[in-house]
Write a protein that holds these residues in place. Structure first.
Motif, mmCIF file in Angstrom:
data_model
loop_
_atom_site.group_PDB
_atom_site.id
_atom_site.type_symbol
_atom_site.label_atom_id
_atom_site.label_comp_id
_atom_site.label_asym_id
_atom_site.label_seq_id
_atom_site.Cartn_x
_atom_site.Cartn_y
_atom_site.Cartn_z
ATOM 1 N N ARG A 1 0.820 -1.219 0.000
ATOM 2 C CA ARG A 1 0.000 0.000 0.000
ATOM 3 C C ARG A 1 0.854 1.270 0.000
ATOM 4 N NH1 ARG A 1 -2.758 -3.978 -0.716
ATOM 5 N NH2 ARG A 1 -4.820 -4.365 0.136
ATOM 6 N N VAL A 2 1.928 1.217 -0.806
ATOM 7 C CA VAL A 2 2.752 2.408 -1.039
ATOM 8 C C VAL A 2 2.865 2.594 -2.550
ATOM 9 C CG1 VAL A 2 4.086 2.191 1.099
ATOM 10 C CG2 VAL A 2 4.957 1.141 -0.988
ATOM 11 N N HIS A 3 3.112 3.800 -2.980
ATOM 12 C CA HIS A 3 3.277 4.062 -4.413
ATOM 13 C C HIS A 3 4.751 3.933 -4.768
ATOM 14 C CE1 HIS A 3 3.068 5.863 -8.350
ATOM 15 N NE2 HIS A 3 1.742 5.759 -8.275
ATOM 16 N N HIS A 4 5.016 3.355 -5.926
ATOM 17 C CA HIS A 4 6.390 3.130 -6.372
ATOM 18 C C HIS A 4 7.186 4.440 -6.413
ATOM 19 C CE1 HIS A 4 9.630 1.899 -9.231
ATOM 20 N NE2 HIS A 4 9.615 0.829 -8.451
ATOM 21 N N ARG A 5 6.572 5.520 -6.889
ATOM 22 C CA ARG A 5 7.303 6.799 -6.962
ATOM 23 C C ARG A 5 7.679 7.295 -5.563
ATOM 24 N NH1 ARG A 5 2.089 8.766 -8.493
ATOM 25 N NH2 ARG A 5 1.163 9.669 -6.639
ATOM 26 N N ASP A 6 6.822 7.042 -4.560
ATOM 27 C CA ASP A 6 7.148 7.416 -3.178
ATOM 28 C C ASP A 6 8.279 6.547 -2.641
ATOM 29 O OD1 ASP A 6 5.104 9.315 -3.260
ATOM 30 O OD2 ASP A 6 3.635 7.945 -2.373
ATOM 31 N N LEU A 7 8.260 5.277 -3.023
ATOM 32 C CA LEU A 7 9.335 4.374 -2.605
ATOM 33 C C LEU A 7 10.667 4.828 -3.204
ATOM 34 C CD1 LEU A 7 10.236 1.852 -1.091
ATOM 35 C CD2 LEU A 7 9.566 0.511 -3.103
ATOM 36 N N ILE A 8 10.657 5.259 -4.452
ATOM 37 C CA ILE A 8 11.879 5.780 -5.076
ATOM 38 C C ILE A 8 12.411 6.957 -4.266
ATOM 39 C CG2 ILE A 8 12.809 6.996 -7.094
ATOM 40 C CD1 ILE A 8 10.903 5.289 -8.820
ATOM 41 N N GLU A 9 11.527 7.851 -3.885
ATOM 42 C CA GLU A 9 11.950 9.015 -3.087
ATOM 43 C C GLU A 9 12.540 8.583 -1.755
ATOM 44 O OE1 GLU A 9 12.223 12.189 -4.134
ATOM 45 O OE2 GLU A 9 11.659 11.303 -6.060
ATOM 46 N N ARG A 10 11.952 7.551 -1.144
ATOM 47 C CA ARG A 10 12.475 7.063 0.142
ATOM 48 C C ARG A 10 13.846 6.419 -0.055
ATOM 49 N NH1 ARG A 10 15.162 5.793 3.364
ATOM 50 N NH2 ARG A 10 14.793 4.917 5.438
ATOM 51 N N VAL A 11 14.025 5.669 -1.127
ATOM 52 C CA VAL A 11 15.310 5.025 -1.398
ATOM 53 C C VAL A 11 16.388 6.084 -1.616
ATOM 54 C CG1 VAL A 11 16.574 3.546 -3.030
ATOM 55 C CG2 VAL A 11 14.290 2.871 -2.250
ATOM 56 N N LYS A 12 16.035 7.192 -2.236
ATOM 57 C CA LYS A 12 16.994 8.289 -2.445
ATOM 58 C C LYS A 12 17.578 8.783 -1.123
ATOM 59 C CE LYS A 12 15.113 10.444 -6.628
ATOM 60 N NZ LYS A 12 14.432 11.642 -7.155
ATOM 61 N N GLN A 13 16.808 8.674 -0.045
ATOM 62 C CA GLN A 13 17.267 9.136 1.267
ATOM 63 C C GLN A 13 18.290 8.200 1.899
ATOM 64 O OE1 GLN A 13 13.772 9.725 3.681
ATOM 65 N NE2 GLN A 13 12.750 10.882 2.063
ATOM 66 N N GLY A 14 18.437 7.007 1.331
ATOM 67 C CA GLY A 14 19.398 6.044 1.858
ATOM 68 C C GLY A 14 18.794 5.183 2.956
ATOM 69 N N GLY A 15 19.621 4.315 3.482
ATOM 70 C CA GLY A 15 19.177 3.431 4.547
ATOM 71 C C GLY A 15 19.198 1.977 4.112
ATOM 72 N N THR A 16 19.076 1.123 5.093
ATOM 73 C CA THR A 16 19.085 -0.317 4.838
ATOM 74 C C THR A 16 17.755 -0.765 4.246
ATOM 75 O OG1 THR A 16 18.196 -0.852 7.022
ATOM 76 C CG2 THR A 16 20.620 -0.683 6.828
ATOM 77 N N ASP A 17 17.769 -1.944 3.663
ATOM 78 C CA ASP A 17 16.529 -2.522 3.161
ATOM 79 C C ASP A 17 15.506 -2.651 4.284
ATOM 80 O OD1 ASP A 17 17.975 -2.737 0.811
ATOM 81 O OD2 ASP A 17 17.854 -4.932 0.698
ATOM 82 N N GLU A 18 15.975 -3.040 5.466
ATOM 83 C CA GLU A 18 15.080 -3.207 6.609
ATOM 84 C C GLU A 18 14.439 -1.874 7.005
ATOM 85 O OE1 GLU A 18 18.189 -4.419 6.403
ATOM 86 O OE2 GLU A 18 17.797 -6.588 6.416
ATOM 87 N N ALA A 19 15.230 -0.803 7.017
ATOM 88 C CA ALA A 19 14.692 0.517 7.374
ATOM 89 C C ALA A 19 13.678 0.990 6.335
ATOM 90 C CB ALA A 19 15.834 1.530 7.518
ATOM 91 N N ILE A 20 13.954 0.710 5.080
ATOM 92 C CA ILE A 20 13.026 1.133 4.019
ATOM 93 C C ILE A 20 11.738 0.317 4.082
ATOM 94 C CG2 ILE A 20 12.707 1.312 1.523
ATOM 95 C CD1 ILE A 20 15.779 1.951 1.392
ATOM 96 N N LEU A 21 11.842 -0.980 4.385
ATOM 97 C CA LEU A 21 10.635 -1.783 4.540
ATOM 98 C C LEU A 21 9.831 -1.298 5.745
ATOM 99 C CD1 LEU A 21 8.802 -4.040 3.584
ATOM 100 C CD2 LEU A 21 10.242 -5.666 4.858
ATOM 101 N N GLU A 22 10.495 -0.926 6.793
ATOM 102 C CA GLU A 22 9.794 -0.373 7.968
ATOM 103 C C GLU A 22 9.062 0.906 7.583
ATOM 104 O OE1 GLU A 22 8.139 -0.361 11.539
ATOM 105 O OE2 GLU A 22 9.452 -1.978 10.855
ATOM 106 N N TRP A 23 9.668 1.740 6.749
ATOM 107 C CA TRP A 23 9.002 2.940 6.240
ATOM 108 C C TRP A 23 7.738 2.558 5.480
ATOM 109 C CZ3 TRP A 23 7.940 4.257 1.190
ATOM 110 C CH2 TRP A 23 7.492 5.574 0.972
ATOM 111 N N CYS A 24 7.841 1.505 4.663
ATOM 112 C CA CYS A 24 6.660 1.033 3.922
ATOM 113 C C CYS A 24 5.551 0.612 4.881
ATOM 114 C CB CYS A 24 7.024 -0.152 3.015
ATOM 115 S SG CYS A 24 8.064 0.264 1.607
ATOM 116 N N PHE A 25 5.927 -0.085 5.948
ATOM 117 C CA PHE A 25 4.936 -0.506 6.933
ATOM 118 C C PHE A 25 4.252 0.699 7.568
ATOM 119 C CE2 PHE A 25 7.457 -4.645 8.004
ATOM 120 C CZ PHE A 25 7.000 -5.239 6.845
ATOM 121 N N GLU A 26 5.023 1.742 7.829
ATOM 122 C CA GLU A 26 4.455 2.946 8.457
ATOM 123 C C GLU A 26 3.608 3.748 7.481
ATOM 124 O OE1 GLU A 26 7.882 4.962 10.023
ATOM 125 O OE2 GLU A 26 8.334 3.301 11.397
#
Length: 137
Positions: free
Chosen positions: A46-71
């Motif tokens: 339930r996240v948009h791919h373009r928003d995920l791209i923006e989050r990945v640009k900020q850096g971080g581990t895969d686990e941190a990015i997945l946690e962002w998706c959960f939030e």
């Protein structure tokens, strides 16, 4: 896997390659497409791919990015992970992606390879992880 979720780390790797301008042209057409694995994964979270791209640009581990998706989207429970992993592990086997799998196999010159039955098999074959004993036609 990231936190028990198949495919998610692969999608992040593709985003990182895209951001560096290094994503192979074979992946460009389906990158983030709603009916391809990236879009289906994002929809499941339930996240948009373009928003995920923006989050990945900020850096971080895969686990941190997945946690962002959960939030941002929704938190997956064990049942959700069971369903997702079952789906992701069989993508292209008797589903709407099956014609694309057969098309890719023809393009790769392996149309007769009946042991390659789903997209994960094809990825493993393409990236040299398919069992060596199965590589003979």
């Amino acid at each position: 896997m990231t936190k028990g979720m198949m495919y998610f780390p692969r999608m992040l790797d593709k985003i990182r390659l895209h951001l560096r301008g290094e994503l192979h042209e074979d992946y460009q057409e389906n990158f983030g497409a709603s009916k391809a694995a990236d879009g289906i994964c994002c929809n499941f979270l339930r996240v948009h791919h373009r928003d995920l791209i923006e989050r990945v640009k900020q850096g971080g581990t895969d686990e941190a990015i997945l946690e962002w998706c959960f939030e941002k989207g929704r938190r997956l429970n064990d049942g959700d992970l069971f369903v997702w992993n079952g789906f992701a592990s069989k993508l292209g086997w008797r589903d709407s992606i099956a014609p694309r799998l057969e098309e890719r196999k023809k393009e790769m010159g392996i149309a007769g390879r009946n042991d390659i039955q789903c997209i994960p098999d094809l990825i493993d074959f393409d990236e040299g992880r398919f069992p060596e004993a199965s590589k003979t036609p």
